[in-house]
Design an enzyme around this catalytic site. Structure first.
Site, mmCIF file in Angstrom:
data_model
loop_
_atom_site.group_PDB
_atom_site.id
_atom_site.type_symbol
_atom_site.label_atom_id
_atom_site.label_comp_id
_atom_site.label_asym_id
_atom_site.label_seq_id
_atom_site.Cartn_x
_atom_site.Cartn_y
_atom_site.Cartn_z
ATOM 1 N N ARG A 51 17.493 -91.926 20.110
ATOM 2 C CA ARG A 51 16.248 -91.811 20.893
ATOM 3 C C ARG A 51 16.601 -91.468 22.335
ATOM 4 N NH1 ARG A 51 14.526 -96.097 22.931
ATOM 5 N NH2 ARG A 51 14.570 -97.357 21.037
ATOM 6 N N TYR A 103 -5.973 -75.719 26.396
ATOM 7 C CA TYR A 103 -5.749 -76.033 24.991
ATOM 8 C C TYR A 103 -6.605 -77.249 24.609
ATOM 9 C CZ TYR A 103 -3.267 -77.354 20.754
ATOM 10 O OH TYR A 103 -2.962 -77.687 19.463
ATOM 11 N N ASP A 175 1.444 -75.369 32.050
ATOM 12 C CA ASP A 175 1.650 -75.181 30.613
ATOM 13 C C ASP A 175 1.980 -73.700 30.420
ATOM 14 O OD1 ASP A 175 1.373 -74.695 27.872
ATOM 15 O OD2 ASP A 175 -0.278 -76.114 27.622
ATOM 16 N N LYS A 200 5.293 -72.772 19.454
ATOM 17 C CA LYS A 200 4.737 -71.416 19.506
ATOM 18 C C LYS A 200 5.852 -70.383 19.714
ATOM 19 C CE LYS A 200 1.113 -74.033 19.233
ATOM 20 N NZ LYS A 200 0.382 -74.504 20.383
HETATM 21 C C1 LIG Z 1 -0.207 -75.721 20.824
HETATM 22 C C2 LIG Z 1 -0.391 -75.920 22.274
HETATM 23 C C3 LIG Z 1 -0.218 -77.192 22.851
HETATM 24 C C4 LIG Z 1 0.103 -78.418 22.031
HETATM 25 O O1 LIG Z 1 1.384 -78.351 21.463
HETATM 26 P P1 LIG Z 1 1.764 -79.014 20.051
HETATM 27 O O2 LIG Z 1 3.174 -78.567 19.873
HETATM 28 O O3 LIG Z 1 0.825 -78.483 19.026
HETATM 29 O O4 LIG Z 1 1.623 -80.482 20.221
HETATM 30 C C5 LIG Z 1 -0.375 -77.298 24.219
HETATM 31 N N1 LIG Z 1 -0.700 -76.228 24.986
HETATM 32 C C6 LIG Z 1 -0.882 -75.013 24.454
HETATM 33 C C7 LIG Z 1 -1.235 -73.874 25.342
HETATM 34 C C8 LIG Z 1 -0.739 -74.810 23.084
HETATM 35 O O5 LIG Z 1 -0.953 -73.599 22.563
#
Ligand SMILES: *Cc1c(COP(=O)(O)O)cnc(C)c1O
Length: 384
Positions: A51, A103, A175, A200
């Protein structure tokens, strides 16, 4: 030549990476272990419990720091776990100013989890950065920016927001999931924290759920590391390996995502049955100039509204697609289509949704790296 000052297209492959110390394996071994042998209590080779740290995760964290031009990377079990760690830097009474068109899961985490703990969130349009200051007071501790926004593809001027954050001594987190460091590196533009859903584009193959944070500042990294270890939402060794592998082709994939994205955005814009296309590469996109100045290219995320369509018409179109898969998520090699009002953004109340332009007929596509003609033919048959 030293591996220190590599260009981005080499950093994806070599940045922060070294052959493994044990046998020189070029890819980091998947250290599928929870614990590590100690020669005497507290004496170990840098790893005591997985962890706290794991060598495969360290390999990913070093790669993340390198491609985002940061000094410290942290890998989490999901993008939302990474965001959760950032908000845990705050205390009850603190306030956050966040992009309104974010998101859906980030919105849900902020509103339904953290508001209960006494943190206040202001969701505002940030295309005009001057409005941000009207929401800042002595309790404001964080500005949360997503650009391009999801799914409206608005562009927020990171340099301008960074200046506001510095002036008021507030942290700025960006983000960077949609843009990836191939297109923009927020830490170079004034952000303190870069966040990713590595699920992604960084992973790139729709086979993992992983999150990431990258920072420059040691003190901030230490605080986030403390939260990561104390809360425990770490990325496992197998998933770390897969994202390291994904990052190695990020630049070639992104180049094709951008080329295909441009071809499809232009196809849709000229389609008689398409009302509006949202893509920052268009000269008439309201934030095109900022997009051009802070991004290297315009990406493969596009939203559009079919002419005269309602909720059901939009659903019919996404159901008809064959090469595009109807699915949540984005950023993989395969093209995906989604209907934000019923899928990714269903957790945002309709009224809030429509305020940011997410109408019932909006369709969002993540353009993959297939042959662009197959993608265009598929859209042609689905839109009719
Ligand atoms: C998918 C996404 C998230 C969340 O991420 P997860 O890996 O699904 O928890 C946050 N911000 C954006 C822009 C995303 O596309």
């Amino acid at each position: 030549m030293s591996k220190k000052n590599l260009k981005f297209n080499s950093k994806t492959i070599h940045g922060g990476q070294e052959p493994d110390k044990a046998y020189g394996s070029v890819m980091p071994p998947i250290y599928q272990t929870s614990t590590y042998a100690q020669s005497s209590p507290g004496e170990h080779k840098g790893y005591a419990y997985s962890r706290s740290a794991n060598p495969t995760r360290s390999a990913l964290e070093n790669a993340l720091a390198s491609i985002e031009n940061g000094n410290y990377g942290l890998a989490f079990g999901s993008g939302l776990a990474a965001i959760d760690a950032v908000i845990k830097l705050l205390s009850p009474g603190d306030e956050v100013v966040a992009t309104d068109d974010i998101y859906g899961g980030s919105y849900r985490l902020f509103k339904q989890i953290f508001e209960k703990f006494g943190i206040t969130f202001h969701f505002i349009g940030m295309e005009d950065t001057t409005t941000i200051e009207t929401y800042i007071n002595k309790n404001t501790k964080l500005i949360w920016v997503e650009t391009p926004t999801n799914p409206m593809m608005n562009i927020i001027d990171i340099v301008a927001v960074g200046k506001i954050a510095k002036k008021h001594n507030i942290l700025l987190a960006v983000d960077n999931t949609f843009a990836t460091p191939y297109l923009q590196t927020p830490l170079d533009l004034g952000a303190d924290i870069v966040m990713h859903s590595a699920t992604k584009y960084l992973g790139g193959h729709s086979d993992v759920v992983v999150g990431a944070l990258v920072v420059k500042d040691k003190e901030l990294a230490d605080k986030l590391y403390f939260i990561q270890n104390a809360s425990g939402a770490i990325c496992g060794p197998m998933d770390s390996f897969l994202v390291v592998r994904g990052i190695k082709t990020l630049h070639v994939r992104m180049q094709r995502h951008c080329e295909n994205g441009k071809a499809i955005a232009e196809y849709l814009a000229n389609h008689p049955k398409v009302e509006k296309v949202f893509w920052p590469g268009f000269k008439n996109h309201p934030n095109h100039t900022i997009a051009k100045s802070q991004m290297k290219d315009f990406g493969g995320m596009i939203s559009f509204i079919p002419k005269g369509a309602n909720y059901d018409d939009a659903i019919k179109i996404v159901e008809k697609l064959e090469v595009f898969t109807l699915a949540e998520s984005l950023g993989g090699v395969e093209s995906l289509a989604g209907h934000p009002a019923s899928m990714t953004h269903a957790s945002i109340p309709k009224e809030e949704r429509e305020k940011s332009g997410i109408v019932d007929a909006l369709i969002r596509i993540s353009v993959g790296i297939e042959d662009e003609n197959d993608l265009i033919d598929d859209l042609k048959q689905a839109i009719g």
